[in-house]
Design an enzyme around this catalytic site. Structure first.
Site, PDB file in Angstrom:
ATOM      1  N   GLY A  61       2.585 -12.548  16.810  1.00 27.43           N
ATOM      2  CA  GLY A  61       3.932 -12.303  16.314  1.00 27.43           C
ATOM      3  C   GLY A  61       4.092 -12.768  14.880  1.00 27.43           C
ATOM      4  N   GLY A 106      -2.455 -18.667  15.265  1.00 28.67           N
ATOM      5  CA  GLY A 106      -1.018 -18.534  15.087  1.00 28.67           C
ATOM      6  C   GLY A 106      -0.387 -19.837  14.652  1.00 28.67           C
ATOM      7  N   GLU A 117      -4.905 -21.445   7.895  1.00 29.84           N
ATOM      8  CA  GLU A 117      -4.495 -21.844   9.244  1.00 29.84           C
ATOM      9  C   GLU A 117      -3.965 -20.657  10.043  1.00 29.84           C
ATOM     10  OE1 GLU A 117      -5.013 -24.234  11.852  1.00 29.84           O
ATOM     11  OE2 GLU A 117      -4.520 -25.596  10.207  1.00 29.84           O
ATOM     12  N   ASP A 120     -11.524 -10.147  17.672  1.00 25.65           N
ATOM     13  CA  ASP A 120     -10.582 -11.056  17.023  1.00 25.65           C
ATOM     14  C   ASP A 120     -10.890 -12.502  17.411  1.00 25.65           C
ATOM     15  OD1 ASP A 120      -7.667 -11.444  15.764  1.00 25.65           O
ATOM     16  OD2 ASP A 120      -7.707 -12.549  17.651  1.00 25.65           O
ATOM     17  N   LYS A 143     -12.246 -15.763  14.998  1.00 28.93           N
ATOM     18  CA  LYS A 143     -11.555 -17.052  15.008  1.00 28.93           C
ATOM     19  C   LYS A 143     -12.493 -18.169  15.461  1.00 28.93           C
ATOM     20  CE  LYS A 143      -7.043 -14.939  15.869  1.00 28.93           C
ATOM     21  NZ  LYS A 143      -5.988 -14.670  16.882  1.00 28.93           N
ATOM     22  N   ILE A 198      -0.623 -22.800  15.948  1.00 30.74           N
ATOM     23  CA  ILE A 198      -1.344 -24.045  16.283  1.00 30.74           C
ATOM     24  C   ILE A 198      -2.153 -24.520  15.071  1.00 30.74           C
ATOM     25  CG2 ILE A 198      -3.100 -25.094  17.760  1.00 30.74           C
ATOM     26  CD1 ILE A 198      -2.407 -22.997  19.889  1.00 30.74           C
ATOM     27  N   LYS A 245       0.821  -1.210   0.000  1.00 36.46           N
ATOM     28  CA  LYS A 245       0.000   0.000   0.000  1.00 36.46           C
ATOM     29  C   LYS A 245       0.853   1.258   0.000  1.00 36.46           C
ATOM     30  CE  LYS A 245      -4.058   1.832   2.449  1.00 36.46           C
ATOM     31  NZ  LYS A 245      -4.961   1.628   3.610  1.00 36.46           N
ATOM     32  N   LYS A 292      -8.595 -13.192   9.481  1.00 43.67           N
ATOM     33  CA  LYS A 292      -9.694 -13.891  10.161  1.00 43.67           C
ATOM     34  C   LYS A 292     -11.040 -13.181  10.012  1.00 43.67           C
ATOM     35  CE  LYS A 292      -6.982 -12.724  12.974  1.00 43.67           C
ATOM     36  NZ  LYS A 292      -5.845 -11.781  13.062  1.00 43.67           N
TER      37      LYS A 292
END
Length: 396
Positions: free
Chosen positions: A294, A125, A120, A192, A196, A127, A38, A96
């Site tokens: 992260g 993250g 995923e 968030d 999820k 997992i 952007k 998400k």
């Protein structure tokens, strides 16, 4: 047969940079052809000729067979992802909100155009919960899926409970580390986690759920009074999304802070880590644990999806497609919850329609009530629960 992937990547922020850092350490049968960004004026660590601002540089490039979408804007992301799928390109996304809001459409596009969308990295993250729900639990009866899905909120709560920081200081630390945005409401408000949860519930139960119908109350109303109450009872507060099958046909979904005791495995999940607890009829209880915030943890999940596309992997959505209509699950809000409620104005007690009260405390500057309330009443009165001076948490 493994095929070579030629990537077009949208976004080069925290996750994009994390993904690139991991890719350059691997010998994989893929190459990055182009980035779409952007802000072309920003200095980048890669050659300038890789970066473009026109989405069609990737979407219309016949050489690029795989699109990786890592941008913030959910509606722009949907345009990119849907166009890429329709153009015959497989897609990996970590958005998400976009996936939760448009999952039914995206599934239909995949089936119509014979393309694959993997996501995923959008959920927990590092997992691999979606892959496990798709493959390991594809024929399993799931009683519930719950846990800690938001590393930012969990980091804040860990600092409050383990280091005695106040909420604002813990939030500032999370922002400085890149775990929370400058406007943190998506994380601390439970949005968030709700997006999820909607995605997880879809793969667990074959439901397409509008996230707007799901209750989300976050930790932004937390005060030192609630922390003191929890510590006196040897409890911790965690932000816990829950999907639970309540009978043969119905599933409930909600996101609430939860007072958890030391026997609960979520009690030990700290900092930016996520933990997903699956309760199944035959496999019993299983727990997945890993970093949920992260660039590198999320980048790792994104790369796993990219690598799977080398072998034409796709979600089969078996629980959506292979179930007779008479057996399909339904979303419900008719379920009683045991809650702790801190309040200031007595009117809220009547409006929330408590079914029973087991404990009540009143002091000059601290009032709370513990009792049973129906989830539908919480949804109906969500605005009251988000007002100043109010904090609610599920109590085990």
């Amino acid at each position: 047969m493994e095929k070579k992937l030629r990537l077009g990547i949208f976004g080069f922020g925290v996750v994009g940079q994390g993904l690139y850092d991991i890719i350059k350490t691997k010998q994989l049968n893929l190459e990055i052809n182009k980035f779409v960004i952007k802000h072309p004026e920003k200095k980048r660590s890669l050659p300038q000729e890789l970066f473009h601002t026109d989405p069609n540089e990737v979407l219309e490039d016949p050489e690029i067979n795989t699109v990786v979408e890592l941008i913030d804007d959910a509606e722009v992301a949907f345009d990119i992802v849907s166009k890429a799928l329709k153009n015959g390109k497989n897609v990996v996304s970590a958005n998400k909100k976009m996936i939760a809001n448009h999952l039914k459409e995206l599934v239909e596009i995949q089936h119509t155009y014979n393309t694959s969308l993997l996501y995923e990295g959008a959920v927990c993250g590092s997992i691999p919960i979606i892959r496990n729900l798709e493959e390991y639990y594809d024929n399993e009866l799931l009683h519930s899926v719950s846990g800690i899905f938001n590393g930012s909120s969990n980091y804040i709560l860990s600092k409050i409970f383990n280091e005695n920081l106040d909420y604002s200081t813990a939030l500032k630390q999370a922002q400085d580390l890149g775990f929370a945005e400058s406007d943190p409401i998506l994380d601390v408000g439970g949005f968030d986690a709700k997006y999820k949860l909607s995605i997880v519930a879809s793969h667990a139960y074959g439901l397409f759920i509008n996230p707007e119908e799901v209750l989300n109350i976050g930790i932004n109303g937390l005060s030192d009074k609630d922390v003191r109450f929890a510590k006196e009872k040897n409890l911790k507060i965690k932000l816990v999304p829950t999907a639970r099958k309540i009978n043969e046909k119905q599933v409930i979904l909600y996101v609430l802070p939860k007072l958890v005791n030391p026997d609960n495995i979520l009690y030990q999940v700290e900092n930016e880590y996520n933990g997903v607890l699956v309760q199944a009829a035959f496999a019993d209880q299983q727990f997945f644990y890993g970093k949920g915030a992260g660039g590198h943890p999320t980048g790792s999940a994104v790369l796993s999806d990219i690598a799977a596309l080398r072998y034409d992997y796709r979600y089969e959505y078996k629980k959506h497609l292979n179930t007779a209509n008479s057996e399909l699950e339904e979303y419900s809000s008719n379920w009683d919850l045991n809650v702790y409620l801190r309040y200031e104005n007595e009117d809220i007690i009547e409006k929330l329609n408590f079914k029973s009260i087991s404990e009540r405390y009143q002091a000059e500057n601290f009032k709370y009530i513990i009792g049973t309330i129906n989830l539908s009443d919480l949804i109906e009165n969500k605005q009251l629960l988000n007002q100043e001076g109010v904090f609610i948490a599920e109590k085990e």
